[in-house]
Motif scaffolding. Sequence first.
Motif, short mmCIF file in Angstrom:
data_model
loop_
_atom_site.label_atom_id
_atom_site.label_comp_id
_atom_site.label_asym_id
_atom_site.label_seq_id
_atom_site.Cartn_x
_atom_site.Cartn_y
_atom_site.Cartn_z
N ALA A 51 -9.50 34.29 16.67
CA ALA A 51 -9.80 34.87 15.36
C ALA A 51 -9.02 36.15 15.13
CB ALA A 51 -11.29 35.14 15.24
N ASP B 233 -9.76 36.48 8.82
CA ASP B 233 -10.19 35.09 8.95
C ASP B 233 -11.66 34.95 8.53
OD1 ASP B 233 -7.76 34.27 9.93
OD2 ASP B 233 -8.36 34.30 12.04
N LEU C 4 -15.08 33.23 9.53
CA LEU C 4 -15.70 32.68 10.72
C LEU C 4 -17.10 32.16 10.41
CD1 LEU C 4 -13.40 34.40 11.95
CD2 LEU C 4 -14.98 35.02 13.80
N LYS D 117 -11.78 32.12 20.15
CA LYS D 117 -11.38 30.87 19.52
C LYS D 117 -12.60 30.08 19.04
CE LYS D 117 -7.07 30.27 22.12
NZ LYS D 117 -6.30 29.37 23.02
N ALA D 118 -12.34 29.11 18.19
CA ALA D 118 -13.41 28.24 17.71
C ALA D 118 -14.05 27.51 18.89
CB ALA D 118 -12.85 27.23 16.71
N VAL E 34 -18.69 31.25 18.03
CA VAL E 34 -17.82 31.02 16.87
C VAL E 34 -17.71 29.51 16.68
CG1 VAL E 34 -15.52 31.31 15.90
CG2 VAL E 34 -16.55 33.16 17.24
N ILE F 236 -13.16 28.59 12.60
CA ILE F 236 -12.34 29.66 12.05
C ILE F 236 -11.47 29.07 10.94
CG2 ILE F 236 -10.56 31.40 12.52
CD1 ILE F 236 -11.36 31.20 15.50
#
Length: 377
Positions: free
Chosen positions: A90, A94, A96, A137-138, A169, A172
């Motif tokens: 991210a 961005d 989220l 990260k996602a 998360v 994203i």
Amino acid sequence: MKKIISAALCATMLLGTAALTSCDSYKKTPSDFKLPYSDYNLADYVTLGEYKGLEYTEIDTTVTSDQIDAKIKELLSDYTTEELITDRGAQYGDTLSIKYTGFVDGEQLENGSGSDTITLGSSGYIDGFDAGLVGVKAEETTTLHLTFPDPYPNNTDLSGKAVEFIVRVNSIRGASDIDLTDEFIAGLEKEEYTTVDGLRAYAEKLALEDNKESARDKAVSELWNKVMNSCTFTSVPEKEVSDYADNMMSQYKAYADNYSLTMEEFCEQMMGMDYDTFSSQVKAYAEANIKQEIVLMSIVNAEKLRLTDKEYDAGMEKIAEQQSTTVEQLESNYDFEILWKSIMWDKILDFIVDNGKPVAAAETTTSADTTEADTAA
């Protein structure tokens, strides 16, 4: 944790205040205007501590390449589309989708868990929350070790306490990449920049302004906390606290009416707590703000500060810009005292910073542990 909505007009930060001289004009202040709390002997309520010569942490405002890139992304946002991001962590700007749970002293925080969709960098959560998600990260989970502000009006019991947020998360979304060329930039027909190098220079200028404003805000927060902590309160004017709390509750009732909800339903559904808990938090918030106003006016009286016409005009223009309205509308919608206090508040904060002593920041490390999470939401 998001901040409680204040019913009072939010103060806006002025970039500077003019020194009082014999040439200053005060015609914008009505001749019959009485200073706030002039009917009280403020010494009966508070003993001022130190407010001049206080040390504060000097923040490095150097612009990084990541900040320049983020600002360029912001400047070109109208020319991009948003897409799902899966190949990087991210970044500021961005969007989220997150799920979080808060813990204090090892216990799950009441009303401190939930799901949300945020824009990284402007989420409204406590300091450090957004920064701790940069690079995540996602489908990853990170643990953020943060500290609640002191004071923390939403819940005074949490003021200054360490808190641990476990944040997942889920996804994203970010802006699609643009092939930056001089031809593309020239085609935008912007006065501020016509080439890629010009765009980067302009983005760096804006990022530096943001950094300086952020550093100033942190200095203000640090110094004002020191000012408040150095004061000794014997009591607060109950009428002022009651009036402030009643005004806030009236504002919230208007919000509830807009959703065709009773106040009890509004508190449960929108604020995540029962009516009695919410009412007690509003009262605590009101008392904290009245204490600050008492200190504000004590300093005003001690330093014999007044608003010049130039300061009033500059303050009104700033408020109007942030409220997306006009000076005329502000003067029509608000009593002069509310506007006066908003502008004087900023003058006092500038006064305290200008009379403070910056000291070099100690080296710190970011505390965030990132781990790969399972794929379950």
